[in-house]
Design a protein around this motif. Structure first.
Motif, PDB file in Angstrom:
ATOM      1  N   SER A   1      -6.353   3.226   7.777  1.00 19.49           N
ATOM      2  CA  SER A   1      -5.624   2.204   6.585  1.00 19.49           C
ATOM      3  C   SER A   1      -4.434   1.390   7.939  1.00 19.49           C
ATOM      4  CB  SER A   1      -4.812   3.184   6.151  1.00 19.49           C
ATOM      5  OG  SER A   1      -4.309   4.241   6.270  1.00 19.49           O
ATOM      6  N   LEU A   2      -4.595   1.536   8.974  1.00 21.49           N
ATOM      7  CA  LEU A   2      -4.340   0.937  10.559  1.00 21.49           C
ATOM      8  C   LEU A   2      -4.340  -0.672  10.296  1.00 21.49           C
ATOM      9  CD1 LEU A   2      -2.821   2.975  13.266  1.00 21.49           C
ATOM     10  CD2 LEU A   2      -1.629   2.163  11.600  1.00 21.49           C
ATOM     11  N   SER A   3      -3.795  -1.476  11.200  1.00 25.77           N
ATOM     12  CA  SER A   3      -4.479  -2.660  10.439  1.00 25.77           C
ATOM     13  C   SER A   3      -5.482  -3.037  12.554  1.00 25.77           C
ATOM     14  CB  SER A   3      -3.415  -4.309  10.977  1.00 25.77           C
ATOM     15  OG  SER A   3      -2.538  -3.492  12.660  1.00 25.77           O
ATOM     16  N   GLY A   4      -6.239  -3.877  12.138  1.00 25.32           N
ATOM     17  CA  GLY A   4      -7.121  -3.863  12.698  1.00 25.32           C
ATOM     18  C   GLY A   4      -6.459  -4.009  14.690  1.00 25.32           C
TER      19      GLY A   4
ATOM     20  N   ALA B   1       0.777  -7.587  10.537  1.00 28.33           N
ATOM     21  CA  ALA B   1       1.691  -8.596   9.803  1.00 28.33           C
ATOM     22  C   ALA B   1       1.269  -8.993   8.625  1.00 28.33           C
ATOM     23  CB  ALA B   1       1.222 -10.287  10.345  1.00 28.33           C
ATOM     24  N   GLY B   2      -0.713  -9.117   8.093  1.00 27.94           N
ATOM     25  CA  GLY B   2      -0.392  -8.757   6.746  1.00 27.94           C
ATOM     26  C   GLY B   2      -1.875  -9.910   6.795  1.00 27.94           C
TER      27      GLY B   2
ATOM     28  N   PHE C   1       0.395  -1.470   0.072  1.00 26.18           N
ATOM     29  CA  PHE C   1       0.110   0.126  -0.440  1.00 26.18           C
ATOM     30  C   PHE C   1       0.923   1.333   0.270  1.00 26.18           C
ATOM     31  CE2 PHE C   1      -2.367  -3.224   2.170  1.00 26.18           C
ATOM     32  CZ  PHE C   1      -3.064  -3.483   0.998  1.00 26.18           C
TER      33      PHE C   1
ATOM     34  N   HIS D   1      -8.649  -7.548  -2.560  1.00 24.78           N
ATOM     35  CA  HIS D   1      -7.936  -6.464  -3.225  1.00 24.78           C
ATOM     36  C   HIS D   1      -7.229  -7.570  -4.186  1.00 24.78           C
ATOM     37  CE1 HIS D   1      -6.656  -3.824   0.966  1.00 24.78           C
ATOM     38  NE2 HIS D   1      -8.476  -3.506   0.320  1.00 24.78           N
TER      39      HIS D   1
ATOM     40  N   THR E   1      -4.935  -9.072   5.047  1.00 23.04           N
ATOM     41  CA  THR E   1      -4.722  -8.487   3.837  1.00 23.04           C
ATOM     42  C   THR E   1      -4.528 -10.111   2.296  1.00 23.04           C
ATOM     43  OG1 THR E   1      -3.069  -6.716   4.535  1.00 23.04           O
ATOM     44  CG2 THR E   1      -2.615  -7.104   2.148  1.00 23.04           C
TER      45      THR E   1
ATOM     46  N   ASN F   1       4.592   0.928   1.889  1.00 22.38           N
ATOM     47  CA  ASN F   1       4.499   0.158   2.681  1.00 22.38           C
ATOM     48  C   ASN F   1       3.842  -1.399   2.465  1.00 22.38           C
ATOM     49  OD1 ASN F   1       4.178  -1.185   4.914  1.00 22.38           O
ATOM     50  ND2 ASN F   1       1.364  -0.450   5.686  1.00 22.38           N
TER      51      ASN F   1
HETATM   52  N1  LIG Z   1      -6.231  -0.357   2.280  1.00 21.13           N
HETATM   53  C1  LIG Z   1      -5.288   0.338   2.994  1.00 21.13           C
HETATM   54  N2  LIG Z   1      -4.456   0.945   2.962  1.00 21.13           N
HETATM   55  C2  LIG Z   1      -2.932   1.721   3.781  1.00 21.13           C
HETATM   56  N3  LIG Z   1      -2.791   0.260   4.021  1.00 21.13           N
HETATM   57  C3  LIG Z   1      -3.140  -0.861   4.430  1.00 21.13           C
HETATM   58  C4  LIG Z   1      -4.107  -1.127   4.392  1.00 21.13           C
HETATM   59  N4  LIG Z   1      -5.065  -2.412   5.057  1.00 21.13           N
HETATM   60  C5  LIG Z   1      -4.096  -2.824   5.240  1.00 21.13           C
HETATM   61  N5  LIG Z   1      -2.646  -1.900   5.714  1.00 21.13           N
HETATM   62  C6  LIG Z   1      -1.213  -2.022   6.089  1.00 21.13           C
HETATM   63  O1  LIG Z   1      -1.007  -3.227   5.680  1.00 21.13           O
HETATM   64  C7  LIG Z   1       0.031  -3.742   6.780  1.00 21.13           C
HETATM   65  C8  LIG Z   1      -1.158  -5.296   7.573  1.00 21.13           C
HETATM   66  O2  LIG Z   1      -2.736  -5.130   7.271  1.00 21.13           O
HETATM   67  P1  LIG Z   1      -3.626  -5.904   8.521  1.00 21.13           P
HETATM   68  O3  LIG Z   1      -4.761  -5.413   8.461  1.00 21.13           O
HETATM   69  O4  LIG Z   1      -3.080  -6.912   6.778  1.00 21.13           O
HETATM   70  O5  LIG Z   1      -2.690  -6.552   9.912  1.00 21.13           O
HETATM   71  P2  LIG Z   1      -3.278  -7.903  10.254  1.00 21.13           P
HETATM   72  O6  LIG Z   1      -2.191  -9.365  10.762  1.00 21.13           O
HETATM   73  O7  LIG Z   1      -4.503  -8.332   9.660  1.00 21.13           O
HETATM   74  O8  LIG Z   1      -3.412  -7.771  12.113  1.00 21.13           O
HETATM   75  P3  LIG Z   1      -4.333  -7.712  12.696  1.00 21.13           P
HETATM   76  O9  LIG Z   1      -4.528  -8.845  14.134  1.00 21.13           O
HETATM   77  O10 LIG Z   1      -4.442  -5.690  13.790  1.00 21.13           O
HETATM   78  O11 LIG Z   1      -5.616  -7.603  12.247  1.00 21.13           O
HETATM   79  C9  LIG Z   1      -0.527  -3.014   8.140  1.00 21.13           C
HETATM   80  O12 LIG Z   1       0.538  -2.264   8.164  1.00 21.13           O
HETATM   81  C10 LIG Z   1      -1.644  -2.263   7.477  1.00 21.13           C
HETATM   82  O13 LIG Z   1      -1.664  -0.426   7.327  1.00 21.13           O
END
Ligand SMILES: Nc1ncnc2c1ncn2[C@@H]1O[C@H](COP(=O)(O)OP(=O)(O)OP(=O)(O)O)[C@@H](O)[C@H]1O
Ligand SMILES: Nc1ncnc2c1ncn2[C@@H]1O[C@H](COP(=O)(O)OP(=O)(O)OP(=O)(O)O)[C@@H](O)[C@H]1O
Ligand SMILES: [Mg+2]
Ligand SMILES: [Mg+2]
Lengths: 497, 312, 333, 333
Positions: A396-399, A39-40, A12, A52, A43, A15
């Motif tokens: 746009s942070l992860s949850g 961690a992703g 993204f 996506h 995503t 990032n």
């Molecule tokens: N739409 C978006 N635009 C910009 N950055 C994004 C977007 N979606 C996710 N990110 C970034 O991608 C990275 C991974 O996010 P992701 O939601 O996949 O994490 P996760 O492993 O599900 O975390 P969590 O356990 O907190 O849910 C994070 O740094 C987040 O900021």
């Protein structure tokens, strides 16, 4: 269905979130996915669901490469997803039944015209399977977080999926509901459905999964059958170091009563008397709908209180709005961070400082940016909020990182009383421990904490004392050794259906 | 010609400029469109480069357009003021830049004009009142349909009409409503007025567009030709309605002729010729008796667009 | 749809009744069948625009171009009517409506422009094209059949009123009872969830704009037929009238909520106000004032009837008021 | 605020430069200081309205009454100027602005009406009041000092342009750097979350409507002074111009995002288009067409520049386009 990801990359902007992810799932297998916040994991979920597109890499279904260009394409392969955030699943103004059958791809309820009555009956039946009893004609906006989660699960089950992805489905559920969900997941697995199950709760992961994949910084760091693994290994693969003490509980309770309620009564609770002392964590146990969330909302001025009185540090307070609550130094961590917690388009920094902005402004009202940046930066470091920049949009942070940012806002506000409803919802194990340390720090400073959590081990470990609510009333108070999962459940469930 | 006595010359016109900017108050109205057509036809004849701008009934836009034209150093600035008062600023600006400025239709209330040419709107209202009174033999109930309130023409025509009709003791104005110079609005308003006053004898509409809307309402009640209808302007549809007996009269102010006059005056100014500082044009009351003749006059001007095919 | 929206429909009906009762007392003419048919006739054009607008607004978008689209399709229809006859003219008018709707829809979905500014721009373009096409002159229509669309009656009821009722019935049914209708509500309520649920949200939106465009063309036929003339500027301002009808009818600009029955009532409220003021010969200067105040009152009652009722039965606390006031925002996602 | 909004500001600036370069080539007069000051002068009134509108739109509301508020405060000011002199007149004009803003704000917050319909209704009321107060006649202004507000120059720069720049600087600073500004963004982004953070969201909104009202009054002074007359219908249509400027400037109608710098650029884009078409003598009928098309192009580029750039550098897939289009929704919670 056998699905395989090979060398998947996704960025993204600058990032680089996924850096060559690859793994596969066999039919009838439950694959648990774990990893730190950001961690992703989500995503990957969104890539497999067609929401996506990967920047590069391949997805194979039963050995054939596929392009999942949109959600329809993924659905055509029988891929169903329960997303982490409610906003990605539900329609607040549509009824429960319409939510569940919004697409109705098979046109069960009519090709063009909608057979409403049959739809309602089908929705009731589907929820029945999950032992959920709701008026399916009601709009979803009237449901609480747990009920919404159950509706989402039911929605995903309405299609017979061949791959089901559940992104932290139990974050808002209590033990009973989680157990019902697991029963369904096992049933699907036995029917040959592949399942990806994402969770931060290690006990669940080990309970349910056949195999565990751990993600760290966008790469797979562990991929093994569950029999060959121990919790410790998984955690190390996630955070890069061993976590010895999940619950670093310190006992800081004093004798000085900070918050006291006397017979408070509101929409879903009656005659509640509690005392919380400086430095104490009071846990509230109970099942969904017992009224504990509503109690917290009422204490923060979000629900009307029709009787009883509240004192803080001995002086009576009358809280009719969040603002008055904050003025009385009460803070409230909402369980619904999307709707009530964060301003998604605003920067992480602006969100964290929002409730304490007066500290950085003089009479002129001009915000002293430098001071703001230093203090928010400090809190964010303490809580390990992982953001590419403090100026990026919090949405746009992860949850999990959003949850930490929300927590940071209230830590920064310097409350006397901190009301927390599901404070670690969606937070990874490493960061959970950090939040617990922060709670320790707050209690050491004499803050009175009220903790509502459906994560029973957390509730047991972090509370000095637990009261259990049932049908809006406090039925018991547990102290010392009696604070354990067994007795909380017993008191919460006695007499309940 | 008939206008005021004094004359003036167009200042620096000897510079050889051949261009003019004409700022119209609006073009959302066939009357003004026809003015524009007349002006453009005449300029083409006289070799004048005429730019036409539309202020869309906004004083502010009119002023901005004037300012732009003045900084372009046009040969002549031609104003059709949205309102008399607000055009003063533009005239003053042009004066201080030594650009000859002329106005038509409405006279700016201040500044130095090289010349003004226009119809008298108060007189238009009066003429219509007289025509209506005449066709009603001095007695009956009438309705007045007003234009866009707050615009000069609407105000003046209404003033003229009301002052004049008050002189006829046998006539009462039973309804006074605005339809914003708009045909569709006039249809609805007239329908409602007829509902409240089914015994109405005559209608005055402040322009022919509204008169046509009112006529549709009358037709729907089979009252066309029975209720006396008087309008203003003399647009093609109104001439046809008069010829067919559905409308009593209109106070015609040939916009095409006005446009032609404006362009030839502008050319005169650029050529350094003397022009009258003020020229008031007078409307012509058109009834069934003279409508053919008037149509012939328009065709003679080259203004076929304003003549209904039935009268060509 | 559900109980809540039923209640809001009924509320709009209450408002209409209230205004109606006042006028019945104030004017002997108001409650006559001819006058009520007049109201229907006067309302029909804006009401048709409001139908498409309701779809678009439930989708959390807006269509400011309907008035200009009406004008443009009207002049195109009238010109072709003069040269090629009735059927080609009607076909051309509808084609203009479809094209305008498609363009608006694609600008909003594919080109990702906010609908407010996209349709404001197409409004400007269409307005200019109408003037250009006609050199600013009205286009007279003499075709007898065509005029009938606006001026005939069937069983004593003016054709435009019949058309309006049929359109409301058909599109109301589509909205309330079909899959497409559900997609409209779902997409307007939460576009992201709708997309992830497999709804082709862009198509849903484009189709709604096309409906809006086609109904603008139909409204253009009626207006042209009523006046026997197509005016290039005919639709000016009607977009605001249509939007006002939709909102008075209880549809939320935030999307996801609304009914066509509400819109019909909203349009009639506006029509009745205009009619009443004409009947009572309210000073034209004051008409805008009265109209604004009645709209304020109507919408105020609509939004606060529950709270007011709550005050009476003493069921509501400060929290209730606050929480219901925030529902729209919650709903916006 | 953040990098993203900075980028969007710059984009609006690119658009302005693009239009400017084209005009510089097409017309020798365009790039002269007098002409540029003309653009500033022509823009000043709508730009002032757009300042308040920016606040209101960031709050996810809209204020359609600004044009009518301008007209009403202008005629009140002019009438009092004739009877009581300059200071009472200015005070009365400002008081009208405050009152209109308060009423709009309270209708939206306390009476919980959608701002679109509430301000549409106040627009109607104010328009009628202006006509009633003046019997439809313009009110001439002869006070020399007052005229100076619109007609004088300071250091060669017209006073309205100076006022415009000062207002943008002050309110831009307030929005970007003060607590109130932060509250505006937070409330517009997620009113419920803002309320739970202790922000008095209703006050924040009321104050924004008051700002909008007061700036409408100020714009009314300038327009009256420029024209030496107050017209009851002076502001008609200016609300749409102001809203267009705000949106072209990158502010989202969904709330929570936008900058005043963007609005200034948006207003200038509109001013430059008008000016350019006049300089180039574009046919008046076609001007609406051209203006609509340029707005479409400008906003299209603004919303899609990233995607287009992505196409060139081949980094973006179809999914990205979709995901960035949904970001606003995601961000709104
Ligand atoms: N739409 C978006 N635009 C910009 N950055 C994004 C977007 N979606 C996710 N990110 C970034 O991608 C990275 C991974 O996010 P992701 O939601 O996949 O994490 P996760 O492993 O599900 O975390 P969590 O356990 O907190 O849910 C994070 O740094 C987040 O900021
Ligand atoms: N916004 C709402 N509208 C209508 N009913 C609601 C709303 N929020 C909660 N309820 C209802 O109020 C009851 C009490 O809910 P509450 O959230 O207090 O339970 P809880 O014990 O805290 O549950 P959990 O442990 O899942 O948070 C539930 O039956 C729920 O359906
Ligand atoms: Mg996640
Ligand atoms: Mg709860």
């Amino acid at each position: 269905m056998r699905i395989e990801l090979a060398d998947v990359h996704k960025s993204f902007g600058d990032n680089h979130v996924l850096r060559g992810v690859g793994f596969q799932i066999a039919p009838g297998e439950v694959l648990a996915m774990a990893g730190e916040n950001g961690a992703g994991k989500s995503t990957i979920t969104r890539i497999v669901s067609g929401a996506h597109q990967p920047d590069s890499g391949r997805i194979l279904i039963d050995g054939t490469p596929v392009v999942l260009k949109d959600p329809q394409a993924a659905m055509a392969h029988g891929i169903e997803v329960i997303y982490q955030e409610f906003q990605q699943n539900l329609f607040p103004h549509l009824s429960v039944a319409e939510n569940m059958y919004v697409l109705d791809r098979e046109r069960r309820f009519g090709r063009v015209l909608v057979a409403k009555r049959r739809m309602v009956e089908a929705a009731e039946a589907a929820l029945q399977k999950l032992d959920v009893h709701l008026d399916v004609r009601r709009p979803v906006s009237g449901l609480n977080v747990a009920e919404r989660q159950m509706v989402e699960i039911a929605k995903a089950m309405t299609h017979e999926p061949s791959l089901l992805i559940l992104d932290e489905p139990t974050a808002a559920l209590d033990e009973r509901e989680s157990e019902r969900l697991f029963t369904q997941v096992r049933r699907l697995r036995d029917a040959g459905v592949s399942v990806i199950y994402i969770s931060h709760r290690m006990d669940e992961v080990f309970d349910l999964a056949d195999r565990i994949v751990v993600l760290r910084d966008g790469r797979v760091t562990l991929d093994d059958a569950v029999e060959d693994l121990e919790t410790r290994q998984v955690v190390t693969a996630m955070v890069g170091e061993g976590v010895d003490d999940f619950y670093p509980k310190e006992r800081n309770a004093t004798d000085q009563v900070v918050l006291e309620t006397d017979g408070v009564t509101g929409p879903d609770f009656h005659g509640v008397d509690v005392q919380v002392r400086a430095g104490e964590v009071l846990g509230i146990g109970g099942v969904v709908g017992c009224g504990r969330s509503t109690l917290l909302r009422a204490l923060f001025g979000l629900e009307p209180m029709t009787g009883g009185s509240v004192t803080i540090d001995g002086s009576p307070v009358r809280v009719r709005s969040p603002r008055e609550a904050i003025e009385s130094r009460i803070a409230y961590l909402s369980p619904d961070r999307q709707a009530e917690g964060l301003c998604g388009a605003l920067s992480v920094e602006a969100n964290v400082s929002l409730a304490s902005l007066h500290r950085f402004t003089g009479v002129s009202g001009v915000v002293r940016r430098a001071g703001e940046r230093t203090e928010t930066g400090a809190v964010m470091t303490d809580l390990r909020v992982r953001a590419a920049s403090p100026a990026m949009a919090v949405g746009s942070l992860s949850g999990g990182n959003q949850q930490k940012a929300l927590f940071a806002k209230w830590v920064m506000a310097g409350p006397r009383v901190l009301l927390m409803d599901e404070p670690t919802r969606g937070v990874d194990v490493g960061a959970k421990t950090e939040i617990y340390r922060i709670i320790n720090k707050l209690t050491a400073d004499g803050v009175a904490v009220v903790l509502v959590s459906s994560d029973l081990p957390e509730l047991v470990a972090m509370s000095d004392r637990v009261v259990v609510m049932r049908e809006g009333r406090i039925v018991t108070e547990l102290t010392g050794d009696r604070v354990n999962e067994q007795s909380i459940l017993e008191h919460a469930l006695v007499g309940a259906a | 010609s008939r206008g005021g006595g004094s004359t003036a010359t167009g200042g620096k016109a000897a510079s050889g400029k051949k261009d003019a900017t004409m700022i119209m108050s609006t073009l959302n109205n066939p009357f003004f469109v026809s003015v524009k057509n007349g002006a453009q036809a005449q300029s083409a004849k006289q070799g004048l480069k005429l730019a036409v701008q539309n202020a869309d009934n906004s004083d502010a836009t009119a002023l901005n357009l004037s300012t732009t034209a003045i900084s372009k150093q046009v040969g002549v600035l031609i104003l059709d003021p949205v309102s008399s008062q607000s055009a003063t600023s533009a005239v003053n600006q042009a004066n201080s830049s030594n650009i000859p400025v002329m106005a038509f239709d409405r006279k700016p209330s201040g500044g130095k004009l090289t010349c003004f040419v226009g119809y008298d709107a108060v007189e238009a209202g009066r003429n219509a009142a007289d025509a209506l009174a005449k066709s009603l033999d001095g007695k009956g109930k009438v309705a007045e349909i007003q234009g866009i309130l707050g615009t000069n023409v609407a105000q003046d025509r209404s003033k003229g009409f009301e002052e004049e009709i008050a002189k006829y003791k046998g006539i009462t104005v039973v309804a006074k409503q605005s339809a914003g110079f708009d045909r569709a609005k006039a249809l609805n308003v007239m329908t409602n007025v007829l509902q409240a006053h089914s015994d109405i004898d005559g209608v005055y509409a402040a322009n022919d567009e509204m008169a046509m809307g009112a006529l549709s309402a009358l037709k729907a009640r089979n009252l066309a030709g029975k209720v006396e209808l008087v309008g203003n302007d003399g647009i093609s549809d109104a001439l046809a309605a008069i010829a067919s007996g559905q409308m009593a009269a209109t106070n015609a102010e040939s916009p095409y002729a006005l446009g032609q006059k404006v362009s030839s005056l502008a050319s005169d100014i650029l050529a350094g010729k003397q022009v009258d500082t003020e020229e008031t044009l007078h409307g012509k009351l058109i009834t069934k008796d003279n409508v053919k003749e008037y149509a012939k006059y328009l065709v003679g001007l080259g203004d076929t667009a304003d003549v209904p095919s039935s009268l060509r | 749809m559900n109980l809540k929206s039923l209640a809001s429909r009924l509320r709009a009906v209450w408002m209409l009744l209230l205004v109606g009762i006042i006028l019945t007392i104030a004017s002997p003419v108001f409650l006559t069948s001819t006058n009520l048919l007049n109201v229907g006739l006067a309302t029909s054009v804006a009401a048709l625009l409001a139908v498409g607008q309701t779809y678009v607004i439930i989708l959390a978008e807006i269509d400011l171009s309907v008035g200009a689209a009406l004008g443009f399709s009207a002049v195109v229809t009238a010109q072709i009517l003069r040269s090629d006859g009735l059927l080609p003219a009607l076909a051309a008018g509808v084609a203009v409506g479809v094209a305008v709707g498609l363009i608006n829809g694609l600008l909003v979905t594919k080109a990702r422009m906010p609908s407010f500014i996209a349709t404001l721009a197409t409004m400007s373009v269409l307005g200019g094209l109408s003037l250009q096409l006609t050199s600013g002159n009205p286009v007279a229509v003499t075709d007898y059949t065509f005029q009938g669309i606006g001026q005939n009656r069937l069983a004593g009821i003016p054709v435009p009123v019949l058309i309006m009722l049929v359109v409301f019935a058909v599109f109301g049914f589509v909205l309330a009872r079909t899959r497409y209708g559900r997609f409209v509500y779902a997409t307007g309520d939460n576009a992201e969830a709708a997309r992830l649920s497999g709804i082709r949200t862009q198509r849903v939106k484009v189709l709604a704009f096309v409906i809006s465009g086609v109904l603008a063309a139909l409204a253009g036929f009626i207006l042209t037929a009523r006046l026997s003339t197509a005016e290039p500027t005919a639709g000016t301002g009607l977009e605001l009238e249509a939007i006002a009808a939709v909102i008075i009818g209880g549809t939320s600009l935030a999307g996801g909520r609304g009914t066509l029955l509400g819109t019909l009532v909203g349009a009639l409220v506006l029509g009745v106000i205009d009619n009443g003021m004409n009947l009572l010969d309210v000073s034209p200067f004051l008409q805008d004032v009265v109209k604004g105040l009645v709209i304020l009152l109507a919408v105020f009652l609509d939004r606060n009837l529950d709270a007011l009722r709550g005050l009476v039965t003493r069921r509501s606390g400060p929290g209730d008021a606050a929480s219901s006031s925030t529902t729209p925002e919650l709903a916006r996602q």
